[in-house]
Write an enzyme that holds these catalytic residues in place. Structure first.
Site, PDB file in Angstrom:
ATOM      1  CE  LYS A   1      -2.845  -0.718   1.698  1.00  0.00           C
ATOM      2  NZ  LYS A   1      -1.467  -1.046   2.114  1.00  0.00           N
TER       3      LYS A   1
ATOM      4  CE1 TYR B   1      -5.386   0.771   3.855  1.00  0.00           C
ATOM      5  CE2 TYR B   1      -7.158  -0.456   2.807  1.00  0.00           C
ATOM      6  CZ  TYR B   1      -5.996  -0.435   3.542  1.00  0.00           C
ATOM      7  OH  TYR B   1      -5.435  -1.621   3.956  1.00  0.00           O
TER       8      TYR B   1
ATOM      9  CG  ASP C   1       6.889   2.582  12.345  1.00  0.00           C
ATOM     10  OD1 ASP C   1       6.245   1.680  11.774  1.00  0.00           O
ATOM     11  OD2 ASP C   1       6.342   3.476  13.027  1.00  0.00           O
TER      12      ASP C   1
ATOM     13  CG  ASP D   1       6.156   9.935   5.880  1.00  0.00           C
ATOM     14  OD1 ASP D   1       6.049   8.902   5.196  1.00  0.00           O
ATOM     15  OD2 ASP D   1       5.275  10.819   5.908  1.00  0.00           O
TER      16      ASP D   1
END
Length: 273
Positions: A161, A157, A38, A64
């Site tokens: 996805k 986003y 993380d 990252d």
């Protein structure tokens, strides 16, 4: 599934977040050693302590997951320290980057696609090369209802996805002959905010659009990831499993449906009022 993953090594990206932390801790409870990645060192340390409380080992890699050097350490370093990577769980991603498409710019688009999709490619690529040499492995990624049903103000986003779901299917074909299974989980409306930070009234209102009548919590997802990684799912690959209380199954929300909840038979307690 007690200690199902004894002797296994699981890598979880986005492990400091609500979903990632729940998944990491659940694998630990089932006996796996867990490598945690993380960008938030404080949150990752707290999750590592919960993992180690299950009497297994934790490894932390801060950075990252869309950075190749970070991923090389995450996968390569974990293999060096723990001996293998049996399961990769990609949960790292950006949420809350809402912006109308007419207000979009390249920096916004590139950042969301880099963190949400490039990270899945990099981690899966590095892990798959190791898994292929061993002839076994599981890669799990985190999608969203936005991959198939659009959110307003979330073009980047939703595109990321959708890319994850397409990549999941493609990897299932490319990696299946090497004994590697690849699947994804599609969470619905999940409360990932710190406990108590969202009022019960707000959560209840959000839950009214869900057929099961409530917003989900990260723990609702954890057992789906562990099931898909287990031998109980040994013939499942290339699929996306919705864990959303039935949201994707409905055409309209209860508030605007032609056959509203007020017309449901009064038999027992209704989940949604």
């Amino acid at each position: 599934m007690s200690r199902t993953f004894e002797g296994k090594v699981v890598v979880v990206t986005g492990a400091g977040g609500g979903i990632g932390s729940a998944v990491a801790v659940r694998f630990a409870e089932l006996g796996a050693d867990v490598a945690l990645n993380d960008v938030d060192e404080v949150k990752t340390k707290a999750v590592a302590e919960r993992v180690e409380a299950a009497d297994v080992s934790a490894r932390r890699v801060i950075g990252d997951a869309s950075d190749a050097s970070v991923v090389d350490d995450l996968i390569g370093g974990t293999i060096d320290e723990f001996g293998s990577v049996d399961v990769l769980v990609n949960t790292a991603g950006l949420i809350g980057q809402t912006r109308h498409f007419l207000d979009a710019d390249e920096e916004w688009w590139d950042r969301v696609l880099r963190v949400n999709l490039r990270s899945v490619f990099l981690c899966s690529h590095r892990a798959a090369r190791h898994m292929a040499q061993r002839g076994s492995g599981v890669i799990l990624s985190t999608s969203s209802g936005g991959a198939t049903k659009a959110h307003r103000g979330e073009a980047a986003y939703d595109a990321s996805k959708g890319g994850i779901e397409a990549l999941t299917r493609a990897l299932a074909l490319d990696l299946g002959p090497y004994g590697i299974r690849v699947n994804a989980v599609s969470p619905g409306s999940i409360d990932v905010a710190p406990a108590g930070s969202v009022s019960p009234d707000v959560l209840a209102e959000r839950g009214r659009t869900v057929p099961l009548g409530r917003v989900g919590v990260p723990q609702d997802l954890a057992d789906t990831y562990t099931f898909l990684a287990s031998d109980a799912a040994q013939y499942i690959s290339g699929v996306v499993v919705p864990v959303d209380g039935g949201m994707l199954a409905q055409q309209r929300s209860p508030q605007v449906d032609i056959f509203g909840l007020d017309r449901y038979p009064a038999v027992g307690p209704l989940a949604v009022k």
